[in-house]
Write a protein that holds these residues in place. Sequence first.
Motif, PDB file in Angstrom:
ATOM      1  N   CYS A  45     110.777 -21.142 -23.367  1.00  0.00           N
ATOM      2  CA  CYS A  45     110.158 -21.188 -24.561  1.00  0.00           C
ATOM      3  C   CYS A  45     108.325 -21.019 -24.761  1.00  0.00           C
ATOM      4  CB  CYS A  45     110.421 -22.581 -25.326  1.00  0.00           C
ATOM      5  SG  CYS A  45     109.485 -24.147 -24.354  1.00  0.00           S
ATOM      6  N   CYS A  50     111.175 -26.895 -24.031  1.00  0.00           N
ATOM      7  CA  CYS A  50     112.475 -26.699 -23.241  1.00  0.00           C
ATOM      8  C   CYS A  50     112.499 -27.253 -21.853  1.00  0.00           C
ATOM      9  CB  CYS A  50     112.800 -25.095 -23.326  1.00  0.00           C
ATOM     10  SG  CYS A  50     112.050 -24.059 -22.195  1.00  0.00           S
ATOM     11  N   GLY A  51     111.580 -27.326 -21.054  1.00  0.00           N
ATOM     12  CA  GLY A  51     111.445 -27.928 -19.865  1.00  0.00           C
ATOM     13  C   GLY A  51     111.871 -26.784 -18.571  1.00  0.00           C
ATOM     14  N   CYS A  53     110.169 -24.642 -17.384  1.00  0.00           N
ATOM     15  CA  CYS A  53     109.052 -24.213 -16.338  1.00  0.00           C
ATOM     16  C   CYS A  53     108.634 -25.724 -15.637  1.00  0.00           C
ATOM     17  CB  CYS A  53     107.807 -23.760 -17.206  1.00  0.00           C
ATOM     18  SG  CYS A  53     106.969 -24.597 -18.271  1.00  0.00           S
ATOM     19  N   CYS A  83     103.880 -24.156 -18.846  1.00  0.00           N
ATOM     20  CA  CYS A  83     103.432 -23.212 -19.764  1.00  0.00           C
ATOM     21  C   CYS A  83     102.267 -23.757 -20.629  1.00  0.00           C
ATOM     22  CB  CYS A  83     104.690 -23.027 -20.749  1.00  0.00           C
ATOM     23  SG  CYS A  83     105.595 -24.411 -21.387  1.00  0.00           S
TER      24      CYS A  83
HETATM   25  S1  FES Z   1     108.681 -26.121 -21.650  1.00  0.00           S
HETATM   26 FE1  FES Z   1     109.725 -24.296 -22.111  1.00  0.00          FE
HETATM   27  S2  FES Z   1     108.914 -22.819 -20.865  1.00  0.00           S
HETATM   28 FE2  FES Z   1     107.606 -24.524 -20.581  1.00  0.00          FE
END
Ligand code: FES
Lengths: 98, 383
Positions: A45, A50-51, A53, A83
């Motif tokens: 994302c 989203c978590g 990365c 990110c």
């Molecule tokens: S939290 Fe989605 S890519 Fe970093």
Amino acid sequence: MDGAESRPEQVTLILEGERHTIAVPEGETILSAALGAGLYVESSCEVGDCGTCKLRRLSGAAEQDNDMGLTDEEVEAGYVLCCVGRPQGPGLVLSDER
Amino acid sequence: MFDRQFHLEPFVRFEELRRHRPVFYVEALDAWLLLRHDHVKQVLQDPRTFSSDDPRWHTEEFETAPTMITSDDPTHRRLRALAQPAFTPRRIAKLATAVEELCESILDEVEARGDRFDLVEAFSGPFPAIVIAELLGVPREDYPRFRRIAAQAVLATRPEPERSVGMRAGQELNAYYGAFLRERRESGELGDDLTSDFIRAQRDGAECSDGELEAMGSLFLIAGHETTTNLINNAVRCLDDAPKLRAKVVADPDCARDLVTEVLRYRGPVLGNFRFTTRTVEIGETVLPAGSRVLPMLMAANHDPNEYEAPGEFQLERRAKGHLGFGRGIHRCLGEPLAKLEAEIAIPALYRRFPELRVDTERDILPVEVPVIHGCRELHVRV
Ligand code: FES
Ligand code: HEM
């Protein structure tokens, strides 16, 4: 961000067992600096939601504008979302070992 | 290639193909199957070269608004941003108690069925369907209806004549959700669900058309349960061969996370999804011209011996890094936190309730027979 250093901060990333040191300039995220240095950190994302990365912080300090992509336990365990994450001072070491 | 036997045990067929023809053209699908982990990663990490906007989805007869899964950036990013805040790990974790209660209440009904039943009809089907219904705010009693339409909609990934049947079902689902959306908007009764979030976002000036919202709700109704239903089914199939693991799941619910990770690697419910090349590109030794269709096979990649030791063994403690069960890159599954939450609750709860649960060997397992899904239409069990 008063008093922030203007020169790039060195960040160490341990990815698949290998250590890499990258320079993260002021205003850039760890993810964009890593990609710019030719490293691959998985992301999706790219806004901290989203978590995908997340990397685990082994030492040093980081700040992130958004941490919805982490659960409370993950925040506790020191995960950083690359990110939206930036180093806070020298000595930040992040690892992809979960 | 895509016969019933293939769909029951896809990795067996992939094994030999990967060795001899890792980039393999399938005429019926007009697509190149990709079977190596590095090739599949190459495709998913390069969405500019490998577009999700397949011209196949745009026919005059079945023209619909784009969804995030069938579009490229910037459209993909714009649509995904509308829903992403509702699917963060932090927000999804808050649903745990409600999801646990729902799971137990369905298991109460399952118990009344006696000692043999179809797991899909009784449990693995309704449970995720009701969760996604509640999340979207659509009436939970409607789930048999949208389950039926969703099961048809995935036929769009098969060759004709099923493709048209699938496309038509997709339109029917858009119409179902569209009617619900309009009713909600007109009544002005907004609540704590995703549909209300969509309506509020639109009112606050988010750039999205009614058609796009319709298609998004309909995507969630499909993606939000067919996959999780099959993650539960596939976990039951994995555990059926492993009595010690069944006992461990009952005794130690904390192992659910590792179990779900290994099921996603070993028997992940999404086999793969199509991409369309925007330029000439080399994959391994094969040169594909612009306008080629590829089908990166996530399951084949997850069984690649160059990536995983003894890939054919189901190992609870493997904690496979980099498995591709949820895809990778910008289209990586939006629903991952929800799917994990549901599966990590449902699988231990099922075996706690029925410690003796086994696949009924007197009944055939009926697989879902579409090229993008690995799962069961019927999975009869004995308890
Ligand atoms: S939290 Fe989605 S890519 Fe970093
Ligand atoms: C075990 C369950 C699930 C699995 C294995 C799974 C797998 C996947 C995969 C592999 C993709 C990538 C497709 C591609 O690259 O083209 C994907 C995308 C997607 N999934 Fe899931 N999924 C699951 C559950 C869910 C749930 C519960 C939802 C809830 C709404 C959901 C919503 C989506 C959406 C919206 C996308 C498109 C994301 C995008 O294009 O940016 N999925 N899923």
